[in-house]
Design a protein around this motif. Structure first.
Motif, PDB file in Angstrom:
ATOM      1  N   UNK A   1       0.828  -1.210   0.000  1.00 50.46           N
ATOM      2  CA  UNK A   1       0.000   0.000   0.000  1.00 50.46           C
ATOM      3  C   UNK A   1       0.863   1.262   0.000  1.00 50.46           C
ATOM      4  N   UNK A   2       1.986   1.239   0.698  1.00 49.36           N
ATOM      5  CA  UNK A   2       2.884   2.400   0.692  1.00 49.36           C
ATOM      6  C   UNK A   2       3.466   2.632  -0.699  1.00 49.36           C
ATOM      7  N   UNK A   3       3.863   1.540  -1.375  1.00 48.41           N
ATOM      8  CA  UNK A   3       4.366   1.678  -2.746  1.00 48.41           C
ATOM      9  C   UNK A   3       3.287   2.225  -3.670  1.00 48.41           C
ATOM     10  N   UNK A   4       2.079   1.691  -3.541  1.00 48.60           N
ATOM     11  CA  UNK A   4       0.967   2.142  -4.372  1.00 48.60           C
ATOM     12  C   UNK A   4       0.659   3.612  -4.103  1.00 48.60           C
ATOM     13  N   UNK A   5       0.686   4.009  -2.844  1.00 53.97           N
ATOM     14  CA  UNK A   5       0.427   5.396  -2.479  1.00 53.97           C
ATOM     15  C   UNK A   5       1.477   6.327  -3.096  1.00 53.97           C
ATOM     16  N   UNK A   6       2.746   5.928  -3.030  1.00 59.21           N
ATOM     17  CA  UNK A   6       3.810   6.748  -3.621  1.00 59.21           C
ATOM     18  C   UNK A   6       3.628   6.874  -5.133  1.00 59.21           C
ATOM     19  N   UNK A   7       3.246   5.782  -5.779  1.00 56.33           N
ATOM     20  CA  UNK A   7       3.019   5.807  -7.232  1.00 56.33           C
ATOM     21  C   UNK A   7       1.848   6.733  -7.573  1.00 56.33           C
ATOM     22  N   UNK A   8       0.793   6.667  -6.791  1.00 53.97           N
ATOM     23  CA  UNK A   8      -0.360   7.540  -7.036  1.00 53.97           C
ATOM     24  C   UNK A   8      -0.012   9.011  -6.802  1.00 53.97           C
ATOM     25  N   UNK A   9       0.821   9.289  -5.811  1.00 56.10           N
ATOM     26  CA  UNK A   9       1.256  10.669  -5.570  1.00 56.10           C
ATOM     27  C   UNK A   9       2.076  11.194  -6.751  1.00 56.10           C
ATOM     28  N   UNK A  10       2.954  10.343  -7.303  1.00 52.13           N
ATOM     29  CA  UNK A  10       3.739  10.751  -8.481  1.00 52.13           C
ATOM     30  C   UNK A  10       2.825  11.030  -9.664  1.00 52.13           C
ATOM     31  N   UNK A  11       1.864  10.126  -9.892  1.00 49.43           N
ATOM     32  CA  UNK A  11       0.937  10.313 -11.010  1.00 49.43           C
ATOM     33  C   UNK A  11       0.112  11.582 -10.815  1.00 49.43           C
ATOM     34  N   UNK A  12      -0.301  11.853  -9.594  1.00 41.94           N
ATOM     35  CA  UNK A  12      -1.080  13.051  -9.305  1.00 41.94           C
ATOM     36  C   UNK A  12      -0.254  14.307  -9.570  1.00 41.94           C
ATOM     37  N   UNK A  13       1.016  14.289  -9.196  1.00 37.28           N
ATOM     38  CA  UNK A  13       1.886  15.443  -9.442  1.00 37.28           C
ATOM     39  C   UNK A  13       2.049  15.687 -10.943  1.00 37.28           C
ATOM     40  N   UNK A  14       2.181  14.629 -11.718  1.00 41.67           N
ATOM     41  CA  UNK A  14       2.306  14.756 -13.174  1.00 41.67           C
ATOM     42  C   UNK A  14       1.023  15.349 -13.753  1.00 41.67           C
ATOM     43  N   UNK A  15      -0.105  14.856 -13.300  1.00 41.83           N
ATOM     44  CA  UNK A  15      -1.384  15.367 -13.802  1.00 41.83           C
ATOM     45  C   UNK A  15      -1.593  16.833 -13.424  1.00 41.83           C
ATOM     46  N   UNK A  16      -1.184  17.224 -12.227  1.00 38.51           N
ATOM     47  CA  UNK A  16      -1.292  18.627 -11.822  1.00 38.51           C
ATOM     48  C   UNK A  16      -0.430  19.508 -12.721  1.00 38.51           C
ATOM     49  N   UNK A  17       0.800  19.067 -12.976  1.00 36.96           N
ATOM     50  CA  UNK A  17       1.689  19.834 -13.846  1.00 36.96           C
ATOM     51  C   UNK A  17       1.105  19.970 -15.244  1.00 36.96           C
ATOM     52  N   UNK A  18       0.557  18.890 -15.753  1.00 33.44           N
ATOM     53  CA  UNK A  18      -0.033  18.917 -17.094  1.00 33.44           C
ATOM     54  C   UNK A  18      -1.245  19.848 -17.131  1.00 33.44           C
ATOM     55  N   UNK A  19      -2.072  19.807 -16.103  1.00 32.56           N
ATOM     56  CA  UNK A  19      -3.246  20.670 -16.105  1.00 32.56           C
ATOM     57  C   UNK A  19      -2.853  22.141 -16.015  1.00 32.56           C
TER      58      UNK A  19
END
Length: 89
Positions: free
Chosen positions: A59-77
């Motif tokens: 779950x910690x690995x998954x959470x870190x991956x989701x945080x990275x994906x969220x940061x990428x999406x924020x930058x793109x938006x």
């Protein structure tokens, strides 16, 4: 193994030392930790089971991956929002 040979020894530590020697493990402390974890996994001792620990790591690995994906999406938006705000030629 420890529980099997425990009656032949004066203490748990002596039995763990014998098992460490038989298995070629460097220190009886390793055997002690394995025994304690087996007790936790068997419900005989409180603590975090091996299964729970593995799930927590996943779950910690998954959470870190989701945080990275969220940061990428924020930058793109932000990038695309800035493009929309620019005057068209």
């Amino acid at each position: 193994m420890v529980s099997e040979i425990r009656p032949d020894h004066e203490s748990d530590w002596a039995a763990m030392t014998q098992v460490a020697t038989l298995l070629g493990v460097g220190t009886p402390e390793t055997i002690r930790k394995w025994c304690r974890q087996a007790e936790i996994d068997g419900g005989k001792r409180p603590g975090v089971s091996t299964e729970e620990s593995a799930e927590l790591k996943r779950l910690k690995r998954e959470n870190a991956e989701l945080k990275r994906a969220n940061a990428i999406l924020k930058s793109a938006s932000i990038f695309f929002a800035a493009e929309l705000d620019r005057p068209q030629r």
